[in-house]
Design a protein around this motif. Structure first.
Motif, PDB file in Angstrom:
ATOM      1  N   ASN A  30     -65.234   1.404 -17.730  1.00  0.00           N
ATOM      2  CA  ASN A  30     -64.303   2.355 -18.542  1.00  0.00           C
ATOM      3  C   ASN A  30     -62.804   1.983 -18.299  1.00  0.00           C
ATOM      4  N   GLN A  31     -61.941   2.447 -18.950  1.00  0.00           N
ATOM      5  CA  GLN A  31     -60.420   2.186 -18.906  1.00  0.00           C
ATOM      6  C   GLN A  31     -60.086   2.537 -17.467  1.00  0.00           C
ATOM      7  N   ARG A  32     -60.582   3.818 -17.153  1.00  0.00           N
ATOM      8  CA  ARG A  32     -59.951   4.166 -15.597  1.00  0.00           C
ATOM      9  C   ARG A  32     -60.445   3.343 -14.769  1.00  0.00           C
ATOM     10  N   GLN A  33     -61.521   2.570 -14.608  1.00  0.00           N
ATOM     11  CA  GLN A  33     -62.061   1.740 -13.840  1.00  0.00           C
ATOM     12  C   GLN A  33     -61.212   0.381 -13.787  1.00  0.00           C
ATOM     13  N   ARG A  34     -60.838  -0.087 -14.956  1.00  0.00           N
ATOM     14  CA  ARG A  34     -60.054  -1.446 -15.388  1.00  0.00           C
ATOM     15  C   ARG A  34     -58.865  -1.020 -14.835  1.00  0.00           C
ATOM     16  N   LYS A  35     -58.217   0.062 -14.992  1.00  0.00           N
ATOM     17  CA  LYS A  35     -56.820   0.359 -14.237  1.00  0.00           C
ATOM     18  C   LYS A  35     -56.702   0.379 -12.860  1.00  0.00           C
ATOM     19  N   LYS A  36     -57.758   0.816 -12.351  1.00  0.00           N
ATOM     20  CA  LYS A  36     -58.046   1.015 -10.751  1.00  0.00           C
ATOM     21  C   LYS A  36     -58.058  -0.340 -10.174  1.00  0.00           C
ATOM     22  N   LEU A  37     -58.967  -1.203 -10.767  1.00  0.00           N
ATOM     23  CA  LEU A  37     -58.983  -2.526 -10.151  1.00  0.00           C
ATOM     24  C   LEU A  37     -58.126  -3.384 -10.377  1.00  0.00           C
ATOM     25  N   GLY A  62     -64.949  -7.969 -11.784  1.00  0.00           N
ATOM     26  CA  GLY A  62     -64.715  -7.874 -13.372  1.00  0.00           C
ATOM     27  C   GLY A  62     -63.561  -7.693 -13.796  1.00  0.00           C
ATOM     28  N   VAL A  63     -62.456  -7.406 -12.897  1.00  0.00           N
ATOM     29  CA  VAL A  63     -61.065  -7.381 -13.125  1.00  0.00           C
ATOM     30  C   VAL A  63     -60.453  -8.622 -14.223  1.00  0.00           C
ATOM     31  N   ASP A  64     -59.653  -8.047 -15.025  1.00  0.00           N
ATOM     32  CA  ASP A  64     -59.131  -8.999 -15.955  1.00  0.00           C
ATOM     33  C   ASP A  64     -58.143  -9.840 -15.462  1.00  0.00           C
ATOM     34  N   PRO A  65     -58.130 -11.126 -15.107  1.00  0.00           N
ATOM     35  CA  PRO A  65     -57.018 -11.822 -14.550  1.00  0.00           C
ATOM     36  C   PRO A  65     -55.736 -11.910 -15.491  1.00  0.00           C
ATOM     37  N   ASP A  66     -55.813 -11.580 -16.626  1.00  0.00           N
ATOM     38  CA  ASP A  66     -54.686 -11.555 -17.589  1.00  0.00           C
ATOM     39  C   ASP A  66     -54.006 -10.158 -17.742  1.00  0.00           C
TER      40      ASP A  66
END
Length: 143
Positions: free
Chosen positions: A2-9, A32-36
């Motif tokens: 989810n968005q919260r997990q993406r922001k945290k990572l 799974g963090v987005d490198p970009d």
């Protein structure tokens, strides 16, 4: 994820880069963090790694899919990763970026700013400048 997990990572990634915490970066990329994904100011992880000379982290981000020519727009962190690394003479970061397709003739500031070679020469960082020329960078004033 989810968005919260993406922001945290993503936040953790930006915390790991300046200290050169390669194991943390590897773990975050595996998670799974987005490198970009840029931070809230517009700074990309690859720009952060490049400007601070973290060549191994830059390589990890590039292998994970970070675009070598994406321009960062963060406050005090504007420009391309290659310009950032060249500006400070981070030759190994420059080498990693070039190996993953960074354009040695790309002007930053959306085409209106300096090239990586101009930054390297301004440094002056002759070893970095030589590497850029060997990769096809065209010196200013050359037709």
């Amino acid at each position: 994820m989810n968005q919260r997990q993406r922001k945290k990572l993503s936040r953790r990634l930006f915390q790991a880069i300046p200290g050169g915490d390669t194991p943390a970066v590897k773990a975050l990329l595996r998670a799974g963090v987005d490198p970009d994904r840029a931070d809230s100011e517009g700074t990309t992880p690859l720009y952060e790694a490049s400007v601070s000379g973290k060549a191994e982290i830059a390589r990890l981000l590039l292998v994970a899919g970070a675009s070598p020519n994406t321009e960062s727009s963060g406050l005090g962190a504007e420009g391309t990763p290659l310009c950032a690394a060249a500006c400070w003479g981070h030759t190994e970061a420059v080498r990693a970026l070039l190996a993953h397709g960074a354009d040695p003739n790309l002007h930053e500031d959306h085409g209106t700013g300096w090239t990586p070679l101009k930054w390297a020469n301004h440094g002056p960082h002759p070893e970095t400048a030589d590497l850029l020329v060997a990769a096809g960078a065209i010196p200013e004033g050359t037709p």
